[in-house]
Write an enzyme that holds these catalytic residues in place. Sequence first.
Site, PDB file in Angstrom:
ATOM      1  N   ALA A  44       0.862  -1.191   0.000  1.00 14.25           N
ATOM      2  CA  ALA A  44       0.000   0.000   0.000  1.00 14.25           C
ATOM      3  C   ALA A  44       0.896   1.238   0.000  1.00 14.25           C
ATOM      4  CB  ALA A  44      -0.955  -0.002   1.180  1.00 14.25           C
ATOM      5  N   LEU A  45       1.813   1.269  -0.950  1.00 11.77           N
ATOM      6  CA  LEU A  45       2.873   2.271  -0.957  1.00 11.77           C
ATOM      7  C   LEU A  45       2.331   3.683  -1.180  1.00 11.77           C
ATOM      8  CD1 LEU A  45       5.671   0.434  -2.995  1.00 11.77           C
ATOM      9  CD2 LEU A  45       5.168   0.325  -0.546  1.00 11.77           C
ATOM     10  N   HIS A  46       3.031   4.646  -0.570  1.00 14.52           N
ATOM     11  CA  HIS A  46       2.685   6.055  -0.695  1.00 14.52           C
ATOM     12  C   HIS A  46       3.979   6.859  -0.790  1.00 14.52           C
ATOM     13  CE1 HIS A  46       3.773   6.172   3.542  1.00 14.52           C
ATOM     14  NE2 HIS A  46       2.827   5.301   3.821  1.00 14.52           N
ATOM     15  N   GLN A  47       3.844   8.187  -0.812  1.00 14.33           N
ATOM     16  CA  GLN A  47       5.011   9.044  -1.016  1.00 14.33           C
ATOM     17  C   GLN A  47       6.044   8.894   0.106  1.00 14.33           C
ATOM     18  OE1 GLN A  47       5.788  10.801  -3.764  1.00 14.33           O
ATOM     19  NE2 GLN A  47       3.963   9.852  -4.639  1.00 14.33           N
TER      20      GLN A  47
ATOM     21  N   HIS B 223       6.918   6.044   1.519  1.00 16.23           N
ATOM     22  CA  HIS B 223       7.750   4.920   1.091  1.00 16.23           C
ATOM     23  C   HIS B 223       8.701   5.345  -0.034  1.00 16.23           C
ATOM     24  CE1 HIS B 223       4.174   2.520   2.645  1.00 16.23           C
ATOM     25  NE2 HIS B 223       5.184   2.029   3.334  1.00 16.23           N
TER      26      HIS B 223
ATOM     27  N   ASP C  74       7.710   5.487  12.670  1.00 12.33           N
ATOM     28  CA  ASP C  74       7.772   4.336  13.583  1.00 12.33           C
ATOM     29  C   ASP C  74       9.111   4.402  14.326  1.00 12.33           C
ATOM     30  OD1 ASP C  74       5.293   2.754  12.779  1.00 12.33           O
ATOM     31  OD2 ASP C  74       6.286   3.031  10.854  1.00 12.33           O
TER      32      ASP C  74
END
Length: 283
Positions: free
Chosen positions: A32-35, A37, A153
């Site tokens: 569920a990649l986004h900017q 990542h 995280d």
Amino acid sequence: MKNFQNKTKLSGYIGTLKGNGSTIGFVPTMGALHQGHLSLVNNGLRENDVVVVSIFVNPTQFNNEEDLVNYPRTLEADIALLKTVDEDRIIIYAPSNGDIYGGDVQSQAFTFDGLEHEMEGAFRKGHFDGVGTIVKRLFEIVKPNRAYFGEKDFQQLQIIRKLVELHHLPVEIIGCPIHRAEDGLAMSSRNARLSIEHRAASPFIYKTLIAAKTKFGTKSAQNVTEWVNSQFKKQGLLELEYFIIADIATLKPVKRKSTKKSYRAFIAVYAGDIRLIDNIALN
């Protein structure tokens, strides 16, 4: 763009690359990649010849079965997004549970000098055993020179650094700044599951962290914590799970500030049934 599902074939290919002198960067993800990542991948591409991106929803780090079932799985879209970054220097590893765990999908038990008992560890029993298990296995498969993790995280980042130290793993861990939406919300794959109302309310988390940082300059940790709790009681759409100011080295809550130590504020919030975490450096 090369795409592997088999660890033996991936390890063989990486061995050939390293034999030819290539350096390997690694970005482990659950898809569920986004900017956020992509920012990790770009950091890896700047510092290495090749970057391996793993896409694997790891079952052993979920203490909530419903969260595991509902976690977004968007492999085809993830591959398409990575192709917009670089088609030649990115390798995808998208294994099955069997390729990673064989027939025994369970965590190894780890200790991380007590880091695992604070914050997320206190609220998500067994979570960091799952994280340690999958990251150690991925490091053994990929054998990267450097691995990239986001500071969103931050506790996980510190635990992975401790994992590398305690198990003498030959990889450099690179922490990367939190990537945020324009309104301040920390990028997360879970954001896509927010309702319209909860998405509109969620920037309140970062705004509160910014205000807490300012207050920490003149107020005690206890005073700041009480103030944050009072703010969330006024916020009908967001439920505060915890707000903790901790020493970044030990992750233990601060009792009395010291100019010789560095502190960070950590927060976990429920927006409906979606759990969001964030943090901010305080000094």
